[in-house]
Design a protein around this motif. Structure first.
Motif, PDB file in Angstrom:
ATOM      1  N   PRO A   1       2.757   0.707  -6.807  1.00  0.00           N
ATOM      2  CA  PRO A   1       2.212   2.072  -6.952  1.00  0.00           C
ATOM      3  C   PRO A   1       1.122   2.397  -5.943  1.00  0.00           C
ATOM      4  CG  PRO A   1       1.733   0.718  -8.896  1.00  0.00           C
ATOM      5  CD  PRO A   1       2.452  -0.160  -7.950  1.00  0.00           C
ATOM      6  N   ASP A   2       0.718   1.434  -5.138  1.00  0.00           N
ATOM      7  CA  ASP A   2      -0.294   1.717  -4.111  1.00  0.00           C
ATOM      8  C   ASP A   2       0.412   2.163  -2.835  1.00  0.00           C
ATOM      9  OD1 ASP A   2      -2.752   0.695  -5.507  1.00  0.00           O
ATOM     10  OD2 ASP A   2      -1.440  -1.051  -5.625  1.00  0.00           O
ATOM     11  N   TYR A   3       0.047   3.321  -2.361  1.00  0.00           N
ATOM     12  CA  TYR A   3       0.650   3.817  -1.115  1.00  0.00           C
ATOM     13  C   TYR A   3      -0.378   4.681  -0.404  1.00  0.00           C
ATOM     14  CZ  TYR A   3       0.957   8.236  -3.550  1.00  0.00           C
ATOM     15  OH  TYR A   3       0.606   9.387  -4.212  1.00  0.00           O
ATOM     16  N   LEU A   4      -0.160   4.918   0.877  1.00  0.00           N
ATOM     17  CA  LEU A   4      -1.032   5.827   1.627  1.00  0.00           C
ATOM     18  C   LEU A   4      -0.149   6.684   2.519  1.00  0.00           C
ATOM     19  CD1 LEU A   4      -4.081   6.465   2.314  1.00  0.00           C
ATOM     20  CD2 LEU A   4      -3.765   5.005   4.302  1.00  0.00           C
ATOM     21  N   LEU A   5      -0.385   7.984   2.502  1.00  0.00           N
ATOM     22  CA  LEU A   5       0.347   8.859   3.419  1.00  0.00           C
ATOM     23  C   LEU A   5      -0.502   9.034   4.662  1.00  0.00           C
ATOM     24  CD1 LEU A   5       1.634  11.544   0.908  1.00  0.00           C
ATOM     25  CD2 LEU A   5       2.642   9.363   1.602  1.00  0.00           C
ATOM     26  N   VAL A   6       0.097   8.768   5.801  1.00  0.00           N
ATOM     27  CA  VAL A   6      -0.650   8.862   7.053  1.00  0.00           C
ATOM     28  C   VAL A   6      -0.057   9.999   7.873  1.00  0.00           C
ATOM     29  CG1 VAL A   6      -1.235   7.667   9.195  1.00  0.00           C
ATOM     30  CG2 VAL A   6      -1.224   6.409   7.021  1.00  0.00           C
ATOM     31  N   VAL A   7      -0.915  10.962   8.199  1.00  0.00           N
ATOM     32  CA  VAL A   7      -0.470  12.036   9.087  1.00  0.00           C
ATOM     33  C   VAL A   7      -0.770  11.555  10.507  1.00  0.00           C
ATOM     34  CG1 VAL A   7      -0.652  14.488   9.633  1.00  0.00           C
ATOM     35  CG2 VAL A   7      -1.110  13.694   7.298  1.00  0.00           C
ATOM     36  N   ASP A   8       0.282  11.198  11.178  1.00  0.00           N
ATOM     37  CA  ASP A   8       0.130  10.638  12.527  1.00  0.00           C
ATOM     38  C   ASP A   8       0.045  11.801  13.516  1.00  0.00           C
ATOM     39  OD1 ASP A   8       0.299   9.386  14.920  1.00  0.00           O
ATOM     40  OD2 ASP A   8       2.162   8.294  14.495  1.00  0.00           O
TER      41      ASP A   8
ATOM     42  N   GLN B   1       3.526  16.477  18.296  1.00  0.00           N
ATOM     43  CA  GLN B   1       4.385  16.711  17.127  1.00  0.00           C
ATOM     44  C   GLN B   1       3.955  15.761  16.016  1.00  0.00           C
ATOM     45  OE1 GLN B   1       6.898  18.538  16.135  1.00  0.00           O
ATOM     46  NE2 GLN B   1       7.150  19.815  17.945  1.00  0.00           N
ATOM     47  N   PRO B   2       3.091  16.177  15.093  1.00  0.00           N
ATOM     48  CA  PRO B   2       2.648  15.238  14.068  1.00  0.00           C
ATOM     49  C   PRO B   2       3.807  14.766  13.202  1.00  0.00           C
ATOM     50  CG  PRO B   2       1.670  17.419  13.747  1.00  0.00           C
ATOM     51  CD  PRO B   2       2.591  17.522  14.897  1.00  0.00           C
ATOM     52  N   ARG B   3       3.709  13.541  12.689  1.00  0.00           N
ATOM     53  CA  ARG B   3       4.729  13.073  11.749  1.00  0.00           C
ATOM     54  C   ARG B   3       4.060  12.413  10.568  1.00  0.00           C
ATOM     55  NH1 ARG B   3       7.091   7.639  13.870  1.00  0.00           N
ATOM     56  NH2 ARG B   3       5.071   6.776  14.368  1.00  0.00           N
ATOM     57  N   LEU B   4       4.832  12.284   9.522  1.00  0.00           N
ATOM     58  CA  LEU B   4       4.279  11.731   8.285  1.00  0.00           C
ATOM     59  C   LEU B   4       4.810  10.319   8.075  1.00  0.00           C
ATOM     60  CD1 LEU B   4       2.484  12.451   5.866  1.00  0.00           C
ATOM     61  CD2 LEU B   4       4.522  13.285   4.686  1.00  0.00           C
ATOM     62  N   LEU B   5       3.881   9.380   7.845  1.00  0.00           N
ATOM     63  CA  LEU B   5       4.266   8.005   7.538  1.00  0.00           C
ATOM     64  C   LEU B   5       3.893   7.730   6.088  1.00  0.00           C
ATOM     65  CD1 LEU B   5       2.537   6.188  10.577  1.00  0.00           C
ATOM     66  CD2 LEU B   5       4.815   7.219  10.505  1.00  0.00           C
ATOM     67  N   ALA B   6       4.782   7.074   5.360  1.00  0.00           N
ATOM     68  CA  ALA B   6       4.440   6.633   3.999  1.00  0.00           C
ATOM     69  C   ALA B   6       4.268   5.118   4.082  1.00  0.00           C
ATOM     70  CB  ALA B   6       5.541   7.009   3.031  1.00  0.00           C
ATOM     71  N   VAL B   7       3.008   4.682   3.965  1.00  0.00           N
ATOM     72  CA  VAL B   7       2.726   3.249   4.072  1.00  0.00           C
ATOM     73  C   VAL B   7       2.802   2.668   2.657  1.00  0.00           C
ATOM     74  CG1 VAL B   7       1.068   1.516   4.841  1.00  0.00           C
ATOM     75  CG2 VAL B   7       1.245   3.710   6.042  1.00  0.00           C
ATOM     76  N   CYS B   8       3.719   1.734   2.461  1.00  0.00           N
ATOM     77  CA  CYS B   8       4.003   1.208   1.113  1.00  0.00           C
ATOM     78  C   CYS B   8       3.946  -0.312   1.126  1.00  0.00           C
ATOM     79  CB  CYS B   8       5.417   1.606   0.688  1.00  0.00           C
ATOM     80  SG  CYS B   8       5.694   3.354   0.737  1.00  0.00           S
ATOM     81  N   GLU B   9       3.972  -0.867  -0.068  1.00  0.00           N
ATOM     82  CA  GLU B   9       4.030  -2.314  -0.235  1.00  0.00           C
ATOM     83  C   GLU B   9       5.095  -2.629  -1.271  1.00  0.00           C
ATOM     84  OE1 GLU B   9       0.305  -3.646  -1.723  1.00  0.00           O
ATOM     85  OE2 GLU B   9      -0.818  -2.867   0.000  1.00  0.00           O
ATOM     86  N   ALA B  10       5.645  -3.837  -1.201  1.00  0.00           N
ATOM     87  CA  ALA B  10       6.526  -4.272  -2.289  1.00  0.00           C
ATOM     88  C   ALA B  10       5.633  -4.533  -3.500  1.00  0.00           C
ATOM     89  CB  ALA B  10       7.264  -5.539  -1.888  1.00  0.00           C
ATOM     90  N   GLY B  11       6.172  -4.290  -4.697  1.00  0.00           N
ATOM     91  CA  GLY B  11       5.377  -4.463  -5.922  1.00  0.00           C
ATOM     92  C   GLY B  11       4.930  -5.907  -6.097  1.00  0.00           C
ATOM     93  N   THR B  12       3.692  -6.087  -6.576  1.00  0.00           N
ATOM     94  CA  THR B  12       3.223  -7.465  -6.827  1.00  0.00           C
ATOM     95  C   THR B  12       4.071  -8.072  -7.937  1.00  0.00           C
ATOM     96  OG1 THR B  12       1.373  -6.171  -7.678  1.00  0.00           O
ATOM     97  CG2 THR B  12       0.797  -8.045  -6.305  1.00  0.00           C
ATOM     98  N   GLY B  13       4.552  -9.264  -7.700  1.00  0.00           N
ATOM     99  CA  GLY B  13       5.338  -9.955  -8.722  1.00  0.00           C
ATOM    100  C   GLY B  13       6.764  -9.432  -8.834  1.00  0.00           C
ATOM    101  N   TRP B  14       7.157  -8.484  -7.974  1.00  0.00           N
ATOM    102  CA  TRP B  14       8.522  -7.951  -8.034  1.00  0.00           C
ATOM    103  C   TRP B  14       9.510  -9.036  -7.629  1.00  0.00           C
ATOM    104  CZ3 TRP B  14      11.629  -4.569  -9.974  1.00  0.00           C
ATOM    105  CH2 TRP B  14      12.846  -4.270  -9.362  1.00  0.00           C
ATOM    106  N   GLN B  15      10.505  -9.300  -8.496  1.00  0.00           N
ATOM    107  CA  GLN B  15      11.443 -10.403  -8.262  1.00  0.00           C
ATOM    108  C   GLN B  15      12.800  -9.903  -7.755  1.00  0.00           C
ATOM    109  OE1 GLN B  15      10.451 -13.511  -8.713  1.00  0.00           O
ATOM    110  NE2 GLN B  15       8.587 -13.205  -9.910  1.00  0.00           N
TER     111      GLN B  15
END
Ligand code: DLL
Length: 446
Positions: free
Chosen positions: A363-370, A375-389
């Motif tokens: 559930p932790d994410y950050l949207l980065v407006v590059d 031409q700006p673009r949008l990055l969604a910086v995400c992580e795999a869930g902790t303990g996700w199997q």
């Protein structure tokens, strides 16, 4: 939960008042407020006179949308005490908000305002199923921010036991929750995730000694997808609470545990409208608009038609819990949070909804407006869930869902666990700008 098992209301007479009686009360209070503002002769009184209002008796609820509005700029212009409607000696507390990117907003309370605020928070706690036997672990920050002390006073008002944990120092919070076994957790939704993960790491989870039944989460926008995450992580019903310092703090509106599908607005004290952001005219119920509040009974800082910038829709009718108070939807965003990327309007919550529908993502994410190129673009910086199997997150699938939902290409960047900055104290930051020459907002983002 059926209506028969519904938790009590803190103020049933007000919370389940028949609609006609409620509008009568609102009108009486609105007229008294207008008379007061006119007598004070401050900026709000002057604007009323300019709008042709000479007395409270001149108005009724049908002409509300023709009355002048107030905004954050009025509070800033009058900083710190210019809008005060009582002698300074009658102020017993100040609170405020650091704002999401501007000057602080300071607000003042009389003794009666503090009592009202405590009752509004007691209503929210009771609606979540808290009783005088409850233990409330309150991890909203204590200080100028209204979250900590607002909920604190509400818990005392209803006779529960409050644990004033405040924000941060997560290991100590885990110990307190393990040992004191609170049934109610109050904090921001992003910190609830952080706490839930820390509790799980310490072997304290649902069915492992965690006694929590409900969480009351607010102060920042969050989606239904995050609700599902919180409910399974903590084994609770996750409920929304809304408010803003200018109006009183938390307790302007809150969800009930019976329906959990919108927040009951305490409209006997805070008259609410949803306005078209551009025209300023009311939108029909069910359509998103800018929440605008009139404080009907506040003393120190009464505000007529305060435009909050928060976008939500309103819905009327009696709830299965028995409350008749109008419901507001979850806040989908602030009008100034809207990102405009290559001409496409995007609210961060729309992205959150797509991301968190994938259990493989944390559930932790950050949207980065590059903004490093023209031409700006949008990055969604995400992580795999902790303990996700399960299988790894499917980045291309998520990108194509984002394109389908937003009508905009968003690059999903999967980073190692712990890369996205967490907020332990205060409100989660979900958007960062990356300008030419800047360090990347997330380490390792190339
Ligand atoms: O955040 C009061 C509060 C404290 C509410 C604890 C709920 C729980 P401020 O710091 O003045 O007051 O910030 C107010 O936060 O205009 C919204 O943009 C946002 N906000 C508050 N609650 C919610 C919510 C407190 N439930 C600003 N959902 C408001 C979405 C929220 N946004």
């Amino acid at each position: 939960m059926s209506a028969a098992e519904s938790p009590a209301m803190f103020e049933p007479g007000a919370e389940s008042m028949p609609a006609e009686q409620l509008t009568g009360l609102q009108l009486e209070r609105l007229r008294a407020l207008i008379d007061r503002l006119l007598a004070l002769g401050g900026v709000q009184g002057v604007r009323l006179k300019e709008a042709g209002v000479a007395a409270g008796a001149d108005v009724n609820l049908a002409v509300l949308s023709r009355l002048p509005v107030t905004s954050k700029a009025d509070l800033w212009d009058a900083y710190p005490f210019g809008l005060l409607a009582v002698p300074r000696e009658d102020v017993v507390a100040v609170h405020g908000s650091s704002g999401t990117g501007g000057r602080p907003t300071l607000v003042a309370y009389t003794r009666d305002d503090i009592k009202l605020w405590a009752r509004m928070c007691a209503r929210a706690l009771t609606a979540a199923g808290a009783t005088p036997a409850s233990i409330v672990h309150n991890a909203y920050g204590y200080g100028l921010f209204t979250g900590g002390l607002g909920i604190h006073q509400g818990a005392i008002e209803m006779g529960a036991t409050v644990v004033p944990a405040s924000g941060g120092m997560t290991p100590r919070q885990v110990t307190l929750i393990r040992d004191l076994k609170p049934d109610i957790l109050t904090c921001t939704p992003s910190y609830a995730i952080r706490l839930g993960e820390a509790l799980a790491e310490a072997g304290v989870g649902p069915g492992q000694g965690l006694a929590l039944r409900a969480g009351i989460f607010g102060a920042e926008p969050w989606t239904e997808e995050l609700r599902l995450r919180l409910e399974s992580l903590l084994g609770i019903r996750a409920l929304d609470i809304y408010g803003l310092s200018e109006i009183i703090g938390p307790g302007v509106a809150a969800e009930c545990i019976v329906a959990a599908d919108g927040l009951h607005v305490n409209e006997d004290h805070f008259l609410v409208e949803a306005l078209d952001v551009v025209t300023g005219l009311p939108v029909p119920d069910g359509q998103p608009g800018e929440l605008t509040f009139t404080t009907l009974t506040k003393q120190a800082l009464p505000l007529l038609r305060y435009r909050t910038g928060d976008i939500a829709s309103l819905r009327r009718g009696t709830c299965p819990c028995g409350r008749t108070l109008v419901k507001m939807s979850k806040v989908t965003g602030r009008k100034d949070d809207m990102l405009v990327i290559r001409g496409v309007n995007v609210y961060p919550s729309e992205v959150e909804r797509v991301l968190l529908a994938h259990d493989a993502l944390s559930p932790d994410y950050l949207l980065v407006v590059d903004e490093r190129s023209a031409q700006p673009r949008l990055l969604a910086v995400c992580e795999a869930g902790t303990g996700w199997q399960g299988p790894a997150p499917q980045v291309t699938l998520i990108e194509s869902e984002l394109r389908g939902t937003l009508g905009l290409s968003v690059a999903v960047r999967l980073m190692p666990t712990g890369s996205v900055p967490r907020t332990e104290v205060g409100k989660a930051v979900r958007v960062a700008r990356w300008r030419a020459g800047d360090e990347p907002p997330v380490r390792g983002l190339g």
